[in-house]
Design a protein around this motif. Sequence first.
Motif, PDB file in Angstrom:
ATOM      1  N   VAL B 242      31.260  59.405  16.081  1.00 30.39           N
ATOM      2  CA  VAL B 242      32.349  58.415  16.118  1.00 30.39           C
ATOM      3  C   VAL B 242      33.550  59.006  16.851  1.00 30.39           C
ATOM      4  CG1 VAL B 242      34.009  57.120  14.703  1.00 30.39           C
ATOM      5  CG2 VAL B 242      31.594  57.184  14.047  1.00 30.39           C
ATOM      6  N   ASP B 243      33.903  60.239  16.518  1.00 32.28           N
ATOM      7  CA  ASP B 243      35.062  60.881  17.135  1.00 32.28           C
ATOM      8  C   ASP B 243      34.890  61.003  18.652  1.00 32.28           C
ATOM      9  OD1 ASP B 243      36.143  61.085  14.646  1.00 32.28           O
ATOM     10  OD2 ASP B 243      35.770  63.238  14.395  1.00 32.28           O
ATOM     11  N   MET B 244      33.662  61.220  19.064  1.00 27.14           N
ATOM     12  CA  MET B 244      33.360  61.383  20.485  1.00 27.14           C
ATOM     13  C   MET B 244      33.387  60.042  21.211  1.00 27.14           C
ATOM     14  SD  MET B 244      30.096  63.861  21.034  1.00 27.14           S
ATOM     15  CE  MET B 244      29.058  62.430  21.254  1.00 27.14           C
ATOM     16  N   THR B 245      32.860  59.013  20.539  1.00 23.27           N
ATOM     17  CA  THR B 245      32.565  57.760  21.231  1.00 23.27           C
ATOM     18  C   THR B 245      33.733  56.786  21.280  1.00 23.27           C
ATOM     19  OG1 THR B 245      30.326  58.071  20.382  1.00 23.27           O
ATOM     20  CG2 THR B 245      30.770  55.985  21.435  1.00 23.27           C
ATOM     21  N   VAL B 246      34.556  56.767  20.236  1.00 23.46           N
ATOM     22  CA  VAL B 246      35.650  55.787  20.198  1.00 23.46           C
ATOM     23  C   VAL B 246      36.586  55.930  21.410  1.00 23.46           C
ATOM     24  CG1 VAL B 246      37.659  54.994  18.888  1.00 23.46           C
ATOM     25  CG2 VAL B 246      35.496  55.407  17.713  1.00 23.46           C
ATOM     26  N   PRO B 247      36.997  57.149  21.762  1.00 20.71           N
ATOM     27  CA  PRO B 247      37.845  57.257  22.962  1.00 20.71           C
ATOM     28  C   PRO B 247      37.139  56.757  24.227  1.00 20.71           C
ATOM     29  CG  PRO B 247      37.864  59.310  21.710  1.00 20.71           C
ATOM     30  CD  PRO B 247      36.813  58.456  21.099  1.00 20.71           C
ATOM     31  N   GLN B 248      35.815  56.893  24.264  1.00 25.88           N
ATOM     32  CA  GLN B 248      35.074  56.396  25.426  1.00 25.88           C
ATOM     33  C   GLN B 248      35.133  54.873  25.466  1.00 25.88           C
ATOM     34  OE1 GLN B 248      31.249  58.194  24.721  1.00 25.88           O
ATOM     35  NE2 GLN B 248      31.929  60.223  25.402  1.00 25.88           N
ATOM     36  N   ALA B 249      34.997  54.235  24.302  1.00 32.70           N
ATOM     37  CA  ALA B 249      35.106  52.771  24.238  1.00 32.70           C
ATOM     38  C   ALA B 249      36.505  52.328  24.652  1.00 32.70           C
ATOM     39  CB  ALA B 249      34.776  52.280  22.832  1.00 32.70           C
ATOM     40  N   ASP B 250      37.512  53.090  24.201  1.00 32.93           N
ATOM     41  CA  ASP B 250      38.893  52.784  24.598  1.00 32.93           C
ATOM     42  C   ASP B 250      39.035  52.852  26.107  1.00 32.93           C
ATOM     43  OD1 ASP B 250      39.568  52.491  21.966  1.00 32.93           O
ATOM     44  OD2 ASP B 250      40.455  54.501  21.751  1.00 32.93           O
ATOM     45  N   TYR B 251      38.478  53.890  26.679  1.00 37.87           N
ATOM     46  CA  TYR B 251      38.550  54.063  28.137  1.00 37.87           C
ATOM     47  C   TYR B 251      37.935  52.858  28.849  1.00 37.87           C
ATOM     48  CZ  TYR B 251      37.417  55.789  32.795  1.00 37.87           C
ATOM     49  OH  TYR B 251      37.295  55.919  34.158  1.00 37.87           O
ATOM     50  N   LEU B 252      36.830  52.355  28.281  1.00 35.89           N
ATOM     51  CA  LEU B 252      36.154  51.208  28.894  1.00 35.89           C
ATOM     52  C   LEU B 252      36.892  49.900  28.630  1.00 35.89           C
ATOM     53  CD1 LEU B 252      32.440  52.054  27.968  1.00 35.89           C
ATOM     54  CD2 LEU B 252      33.492  52.242  30.228  1.00 35.89           C
ATOM     55  N   GLY B 253      37.850  49.943  27.695  1.00 31.30           N
ATOM     56  CA  GLY B 253      38.563  48.713  27.346  1.00 31.30           C
ATOM     57  C   GLY B 253      37.741  47.801  26.458  1.00 31.30           C
ATOM     58  N   LEU B 254      36.800  48.371  25.730  1.00 33.29           N
ATOM     59  CA  LEU B 254      35.950  47.579  24.842  1.00 33.29           C
ATOM     60  C   LEU B 254      36.418  47.747  23.401  1.00 33.29           C
ATOM     61  CD1 LEU B 254      32.444  48.428  26.344  1.00 33.29           C
ATOM     62  CD2 LEU B 254      33.752  46.321  26.664  1.00 33.29           C
ATOM     63  N   THR B 255      36.123  46.751  22.589  1.00 34.31           N
ATOM     64  CA  THR B 255      36.533  46.778  21.188  1.00 34.31           C
ATOM     65  C   THR B 255      35.353  47.163  20.306  1.00 34.31           C
ATOM     66  OG1 THR B 255      37.994  44.964  21.730  1.00 34.31           O
ATOM     67  CG2 THR B 255      37.681  45.441  19.381  1.00 34.31           C
ATOM     68  N   VAL B 256      35.525  48.241  19.566  1.00 31.42           N
ATOM     69  CA  VAL B 256      34.487  48.645  18.618  1.00 31.42           C
ATOM     70  C   VAL B 256      34.520  47.655  17.450  1.00 31.42           C
ATOM     71  CG1 VAL B 256      33.759  50.456  17.026  1.00 31.42           C
ATOM     72  CG2 VAL B 256      34.653  51.071  19.283  1.00 31.42           C
ATOM     73  N   PRO B 257      33.370  47.083  17.088  1.00 29.29           N
ATOM     74  CA  PRO B 257      33.365  46.003  16.099  1.00 29.29           C
ATOM     75  C   PRO B 257      33.529  46.513  14.670  1.00 29.29           C
ATOM     76  CG  PRO B 257      31.126  46.482  16.770  1.00 29.29           C
ATOM     77  CD  PRO B 257      32.013  47.380  17.582  1.00 29.29           C
ATOM     78  N   ASP B 258      34.640  47.168  14.403  1.00 29.80           N
ATOM     79  CA  ASP B 258      34.892  47.690  13.062  1.00 29.80           C
ATOM     80  C   ASP B 258      36.387  47.582  12.769  1.00 29.80           C
ATOM     81  OD1 ASP B 258      35.256  49.091  10.745  1.00 29.80           O
ATOM     82  OD2 ASP B 258      34.320  50.957  11.447  1.00 29.80           O
ATOM     83  N   PRO B 259      36.786  46.604  11.959  1.00 26.37           N
ATOM     84  CA  PRO B 259      38.220  46.411  11.688  1.00 26.37           C
ATOM     85  C   PRO B 259      38.839  47.599  10.952  1.00 26.37           C
ATOM     86  CG  PRO B 259      36.867  44.948  10.306  1.00 26.37           C
ATOM     87  CD  PRO B 259      35.939  45.613  11.265  1.00 26.37           C
ATOM     88  N   GLU B 260      38.027  48.403  10.309  1.00 20.85           N
ATOM     89  CA  GLU B 260      38.587  49.537   9.539  1.00 20.85           C
ATOM     90  C   GLU B 260      38.714  50.807  10.363  1.00 20.85           C
ATOM     91  OE1 GLU B 260      36.630  50.018   5.659  1.00 20.85           O
ATOM     92  OE2 GLU B 260      35.996  47.922   5.895  1.00 20.85           O
ATOM     93  N   LEU B 261      38.312  50.720  11.614  1.00 15.18           N
ATOM     94  CA  LEU B 261      38.344  51.922  12.447  1.00 15.18           C
ATOM     95  C   LEU B 261      39.781  52.292  12.809  1.00 15.18           C
ATOM     96  CD1 LEU B 261      36.408  53.823  14.219  1.00 15.18           C
ATOM     97  CD2 LEU B 261      37.062  52.338  16.091  1.00 15.18           C
ATOM     98  N   ARG B 262      40.210  53.482  12.463  1.00 18.19           N
ATOM     99  CA  ARG B 262      41.524  53.964  12.917  1.00 18.19           C
ATOM    100  C   ARG B 262      41.578  55.486  12.841  1.00 18.19           C
ATOM    101  NH1 ARG B 262      42.268  50.889   8.664  1.00 18.19           N
ATOM    102  NH2 ARG B 262      43.082  49.239   9.986  1.00 18.19           N
ATOM    103  N   TRP B 263      42.432  56.041  13.694  1.00 17.65           N
ATOM    104  CA  TRP B 263      42.596  57.499  13.730  1.00 17.65           C
ATOM    105  C   TRP B 263      43.318  57.954  12.474  1.00 17.65           C
ATOM    106  CZ3 TRP B 263      40.654  61.610  15.750  1.00 17.65           C
ATOM    107  CH2 TRP B 263      41.354  62.811  15.709  1.00 17.65           C
TER     108      TRP B 263
END
Lengths: 265, 324, 116
Positions: B242-263
């Motif tokens: 998760v730690d690796m992938t979320v910034p990659q999704a951010d870079y792509l401008g995509l929304t990870v389908p998890d409302p509870e996701l936060r740093w």
Amino acid sequence: MTSRSETATSCHREEHRQLLFRYVLAHADDNLILAQRLSGWISRAPDLEEDIAMANIALDLLGRARMLLDYAGQLEGRDRSEDDLAMFRSEREFTNLLLVEQPNGDFAHTMVRQFLYDAYQTALWKSLCGSADATLAGIAGKAIKEARYHLRHSGTWLLRLGRGTEESHRRTQRALEGLWRFTAEMFETSETDRKLAGAGLGVEPAGLQPGWERGVEKVFCEAGLQIPNDRFARSGGRSGFHTEHLGLMLAEMQWMQRAYPGMQW
Amino acid sequence: MANERSFVTISVVSAQHPGRARFEALLAAEEKVEPADWMPEGYRKTLIRQIAQHAHSEVIGMQPEGNWISRAPTLKRKAILMAKVQDEAGHGLYLYSAAETLGITRDEMVRLLHEGKQKYSSIFNYPTLSWADIGCIGWLVDGAAITNQVMLTRCSFGPYARGMVRICKEESFHQRQGFQIMETLCRGSAEQREMAQDGLGRWWWPSLMMFGPHDSDSTHSDQSMAWKIKRVSNDDLRQQFVDMTVPQADYLGLTVPDPELRWNPERGHYDFGEIDWDEFWAVVRGNGPMNRERIAHKRAAWYDGAWVRKAASAYAARHTGQVG
Amino acid sequence: MTYSVPRLPEEPDPDLRSKGSRRVSGWLLWEVFIRPRRGLHHVHAGSLHAPDGEIALQSARDVYTRRGEGVSLWVVPSSEITSSDAADAASLFDPTSEKPFRDATFYQVPDEVEWL
């Protein structure tokens, strides 16, 4: 001021370029269509080792098709890329051999189709290594190495299928009977072929036939398989007159580009 | 090799076996256990189960991606995808070979797969519905697999660890090509971005499920850790992913389908929501979207090929003196 | 993730004892050796299944040299390999450590002496 003979030479060159475009495109189509067919075996082969082997051959053919399409695009001079040529031509504009568009059938059917084609490709690329066109000769130099290995692979299997069990023999013989009528087309010599061969750029397919026949007859004989007596030859692929199989295959292959035109992937 | 393979069928298990001390010493010294070494029956069985499932996963995993070979949007993508799916067949083969050193045959493993007695990663029971799914498999599924496989290069069983080294090396392009597909889509038209977002929406949670149950519910993990088959816990690997992938999704401008996701700056990790464990177990039990189709496809290929394998054996028996 | 699917509570252990022949489909197990470059030994690369030597060779080429790994191949039926027993390892290999004089570092050479 341009002299009359220089103009004639340049016209000549232009004619050759256009002929070579059609010639290269036809060979690109052969490889592209067979690669597409062969890739249908991936995850379906009789064992994992053969899955990998068939994928390798499909990859070789696709690689060769891409080089040829790229070169065809350059020759045509209308700025068409490999994908433009592969995805935006209709069934009637494809000039591949009918043999390569035939469905995979069972493993015997695929191996007989492959063997007939590999033997032809080996003869073709060997001759084209001597083409006066440096690009085509370069592609031939690479293709001949692959084609020889493919022929070794399909020949190895033909022998085992022909002389394996009663069932494998029956299936292989049936495949040969189904596919033989598409072989004569490989050696039909068109006006384009003749002109290019005359200019030292291409080869006359008819010239490849005797060697091809000797080669395949030898292997069929070793494999205990009978070449059909049926002299009926079905052709038309080189002029865009195909069997019904090609259209469906193109519909699948071209779908993405047609559904979403003009995008990067 | 030959004699190693037969040696391991000896299954005298007793706490006093003289090999046990040596086995324990090898583990303690971080040395590899090789097939000819004495090993506890549980170690052998756990490895067979895990390596076979890993091999089956590679082989079944060919199907969802293979589904798009004929429709790949460009010839270059077609070539890359074919090479990738072919690699997976190769990886399945390396892994079956590693399992074979433990005294089980590939035929036996294939039979157990067909009968549903050995499983494969649940991720491959989800369908590939658009080209973006090919991107998602490379980016997310291979990404998750690499996290795990890097760990497995340090596994205590030599053949498995060696196989993993080779596989990791070959797979390094797999994740990159997936990310590149996603990147191209995200820089493309609105339709393409929508395709990419839809893909991430469907593949995110199944990718997190790949790491398995929580450590607290993972009954066999402790033993596997003690045997040094498994080196990092499920939850730790999942967090790492998760730690690796979320910034990659951010870079792509995509929304990870998890409302509870936060740093979470205190933990130094992302917090994320709970996996739908009902779905997780349903897929494991065989009721995922594609479980039946995947096995049916595999069985059909195996049975359709039976006459070919038989023919080649018959030929070999007659022409090379090898008995089939 | 371990690529291993979590065990269900009701899931039995499959019977893993070999059922007679190890070659249900009749294909042999082969070991593959690759010479990575001219001038180097053939090195064990892995194994595969094949009905005969020619197919084993072709499969070895397709499976183990997809990325230019070699210039020459050997394939050997696994059953033809005789290997040492792990239980004998101590008696076979430990005694050599008693002969340090076989190693160049055993000998002290005066600093001022060259080419030795």
